[in-house]
Design an enzyme around this catalytic site. Sequence first.
Site, PDB file in Angstrom:
ATOM      1  CE  LYS A 152       3.885 -17.723  -6.140  1.00 32.97           C
ATOM      2  NZ  LYS A 152       3.954 -16.581  -5.219  1.00 32.97           N
ATOM      3  CD  GLU A 206      10.552  -2.809  -4.791  1.00 30.11           C
ATOM      4  OE1 GLU A 206      11.660  -3.339  -4.679  1.00 30.11           O
ATOM      5  OE2 GLU A 206      10.334  -1.881  -5.607  1.00 30.11           O
ATOM      6  CD  GLU A 254       0.475  -6.239  -6.951  1.00 27.94           C
ATOM      7  OE1 GLU A 254      -0.631  -6.486  -7.463  1.00 27.94           O
ATOM      8  OE2 GLU A 254       0.769  -6.571  -5.798  1.00 27.94           O
ATOM      9  CE  LYS A 257       5.769   0.040   0.605  1.00 31.48           C
ATOM     10  NZ  LYS A 257       5.591   0.288  -0.822  1.00 31.48           N
ATOM     11  CB  CYS A 303       0.551  -2.081  -0.714  1.00 31.49           C
ATOM     12  SG  CYS A 303       1.702  -3.355  -1.251  1.00 31.49           S
TER      13      CYS A 303
HETATM   14  N1  LIG Z   1       2.817  -6.305  -4.085  1.00 31.48           N
HETATM   15  C1  LIG Z   1       3.268  -5.066  -4.107  1.00 31.48           C
HETATM   16  O1  LIG Z   1       2.904  -4.277  -4.967  1.00 31.48           O
HETATM   17  C2  LIG Z   1       4.248  -4.591  -3.065  1.00 31.48           C
HETATM   18  C3  LIG Z   1       4.894  -3.359  -3.257  1.00 31.48           C
HETATM   19  C4  LIG Z   1       5.788  -2.940  -2.292  1.00 31.48           C
HETATM   20  C5  LIG Z   1       6.019  -3.706  -1.161  1.00 31.48           C
HETATM   21  N2  LIG Z   1       5.355  -4.879  -1.001  1.00 31.48           N
HETATM   22  C6  LIG Z   1       5.652  -5.687   0.178  1.00 31.48           C
HETATM   23  O2  LIG Z   1       6.495  -6.759  -0.208  1.00 31.48           O
HETATM   24  C7  LIG Z   1       6.205  -7.929   0.559  1.00 31.48           C
HETATM   25  C8  LIG Z   1       5.852  -9.070  -0.370  1.00 31.48           C
HETATM   26  O3  LIG Z   1       4.674  -8.733  -1.073  1.00 31.48           O
HETATM   27  P1  LIG Z   1       4.148  -9.587  -2.309  1.00 31.48           P
HETATM   28  O4  LIG Z   1       2.976  -8.869  -2.866  1.00 31.48           O
HETATM   29  O5  LIG Z   1       5.307  -9.901  -3.187  1.00 31.48           O
HETATM   30  O6  LIG Z   1       3.684 -10.909  -1.546  1.00 31.48           O
HETATM   31  P2  LIG Z   1       3.161 -12.285  -2.172  1.00 31.48           P
HETATM   32  O7  LIG Z   1       2.142 -12.784  -1.240  1.00 31.48           O
HETATM   33  O8  LIG Z   1       2.834 -12.089  -3.617  1.00 31.48           O
HETATM   34  O9  LIG Z   1       4.439 -13.233  -2.120  1.00 31.48           O
HETATM   35  C9  LIG Z   1       5.008 -13.719  -0.956  1.00 31.48           C
HETATM   36  C10 LIG Z   1       5.721 -15.022  -1.301  1.00 31.48           C
HETATM   37  O10 LIG Z   1       6.451 -15.460  -0.147  1.00 31.48           O
HETATM   38  C11 LIG Z   1       6.367 -16.867  -0.077  1.00 31.48           C
HETATM   39  N3  LIG Z   1       6.682 -17.308   1.293  1.00 31.48           N
HETATM   40  C12 LIG Z   1       5.957 -17.129   2.421  1.00 31.48           C
HETATM   41  N4  LIG Z   1       6.598 -17.658   3.472  1.00 31.48           N
HETATM   42  C13 LIG Z   1       7.756 -18.175   3.011  1.00 31.48           C
HETATM   43  C14 LIG Z   1       8.848 -18.851   3.624  1.00 31.48           C
HETATM   44  N5  LIG Z   1       8.881 -19.091   4.935  1.00 31.48           N
HETATM   45  N6  LIG Z   1       9.865 -19.240   2.835  1.00 31.48           N
HETATM   46  C15 LIG Z   1       9.854 -19.001   1.518  1.00 31.48           C
HETATM   47  N7  LIG Z   1       8.851 -18.353   0.873  1.00 31.48           N
HETATM   48  C16 LIG Z   1       7.812 -17.944   1.618  1.00 31.48           C
HETATM   49  C17 LIG Z   1       4.949 -17.162  -0.520  1.00 31.48           C
HETATM   50  O11 LIG Z   1       4.787 -18.500  -0.940  1.00 31.48           O
HETATM   51  C18 LIG Z   1       4.784 -16.161  -1.668  1.00 31.48           C
HETATM   52  O12 LIG Z   1       5.184 -16.725  -2.900  1.00 31.48           O
HETATM   53  C19 LIG Z   1       5.069  -7.538   1.498  1.00 31.48           C
HETATM   54  O13 LIG Z   1       5.620  -7.150   2.716  1.00 31.48           O
HETATM   55  C20 LIG Z   1       4.448  -6.347   0.811  1.00 31.48           C
HETATM   56  O14 LIG Z   1       3.814  -5.476   1.710  1.00 31.48           O
HETATM   57  C21 LIG Z   1       4.492  -5.351  -1.937  1.00 31.48           C
END
Ligand SMILES: NC(=O)c1ccc[n+]([C@@H]2O[C@H](COP(=O)([O-])OP(=O)(O)OC[C@H]3O[C@@H](n4cnc5c(N)ncnc54)[C@H](O)[C@@H]3O)[C@@H](O)[C@H]2O)c1
Length: 448
Positions: free
Chosen positions: A35, A157, A161, A222, A278
């Site tokens: 990535k 957040e 999406e 949240k 979510c």
């Molecule tokens: N997707 C949404 O619409 C949304 C909206 C609001 C809140 N959230 C919250 O935000 C958070 C992230 O969600 P997302 O959808 O972006 O997740 P995602 O799975 O798309 O992305 C998470 C990223 O973190 C990376 N990662 C994991 N462990 C790591 C580490 N130790 N060091 C560095 N990188 C690491 C992964 O490789 C991945 O790229 C979650 O808690 C989710 O509940 C998501």
Amino acid sequence: MRVCVIGTGYVGLVTGACLAYMGNEVVCVDNNEAKVELLRSGQCPIHEPGLPEILQQVLAQGLIAFTTDIGAGIHHGEVIFIAVGTPPLPDGRTDLRYVEAVARSLGRHLDSDYRIIVNKSTVPIGSGDWVRMVILDAMQAAANPHPPHFDIVSNPEFLREGSAVYDTFNPDRIVLGGNSAVALEKMQTLYQGIIDRTYGADKTLPPVPVVITDISSAEMIKYAANAFLAVKISFINEIANICDRVGADVQEVARGIGLDSRIGQKFLQAGVGWGGSCFGKDVAALIHTAADYGYTAEILQAAVKVNQQQRLLVIEKLQQSLKILKGKTIGLLGLTFKPHTDDMRDAPSLTIIEHLHRLGAKVKAYDPIVSQSGLRDGIAHVAVETDVERLADGCDALVLVTDWPQFQNLDYPTLATLMHQPLFIDGRNYLDRARLEAAGFKYIAIGR
Ligand SMILES: NC(=O)c1ccc[n+]([C@@H]2O[C@H](COP(=O)([O-])OP(=O)(O)OC[C@H]3O[C@@H](n4cnc5c(N)ncnc54)[C@H](O)[C@@H]3O)[C@@H](O)[C@H]2O)c1
């Protein structure tokens, strides 16, 4: 400001790119090497409108960098965002292992400079204190010579999406939970351009409300927000199911109740139920948190149950028309959990596919993103077609699962002629009944 964002998923990447666009120097960290390579080469790993353009611009300006080196990211950031995933465990509790790994890294790499550590991941109530504890333990275990010099802020957040960039620049509110006036002040400074609508679509609007509160309340805001929206959808789906029985039209009902300002029009579209990364996991986590404190969250449990049933409603409707599904071919229009995203996490389509497969039906699907991207991770028991004509060919029914706008303009008369039987189940109440019937379809919707 120098910002580090750890985790470049839907939330972290959009946050990092938007903060860089606002002129901050951003380092994004991810432990997924492929990535990071992709991002360095200027490509965007997710489908998110507007994001590729912003990324290209901030990369060219040198305002954003991508690395797998978490130590380098931590040393760079005055403000360090944790934006890694918090997926559900099989029992519905939150899997905090990624947040914990980041907190341990922070403990190893923090130096004597003051840092603000911002929890943007959705984490169970109480996680702010827990992250602090893990960092302090890791500092001790690593014999980190520096005295702890950081504050924790919870900054949940709310982006959606499919419109994540727009939502970041045009939020309904910004929530900041913490007990350090210095940290909260600095976070408001970081977000000032968003708060005063410099980057917003309508610059004449009043400033974005900022909710300053304690960490636990921010974390709860949240969960409560997602739980409320999930309940609202399950509520209208329940009303739709009653409408189906009594002969009322749920869309008329939704309009009629939505005009009441206490209720509002949004999230009143009946259909195959909610999904995505979510709602399911956040509602499950809140139910578990309540149970940990001896409370049964009855309304939340009911919302989940209604949603599980709702996903299977299209199967029930297929059975009512086709009787036996074994040996029938069913075509799904849409796979992603909603339009304008490539996210398949907890998509209703996956449940529908599994049940149709179990009942012996052959399942085909067309999705504007999944069909083009070639990404089929986690999608089994379905033939993903490259166009809608191939999808319709030989089908006993089409089921609209995702309300992609392009599905409004398909050549439905031609699709009907390609099918074995022209049956159409509109799982999102998205299309016009008269148009589909004129095209030769038997058209069945939800609660109408
Ligand atoms: N997707 C949404 O619409 C949304 C909206 C609001 C809140 N959230 C919250 O935000 C958070 C992230 O969600 P997302 O959808 O972006 O997740 P995602 O799975 O798309 O992305 C998470 C990223 O973190 C990376 N990662 C994991 N462990 C790591 C580490 N130790 N060091 C560095 N990188 C690491 C992964 O490789 C991945 O790229 C979650 O808690 C989710 O509940 C998501």
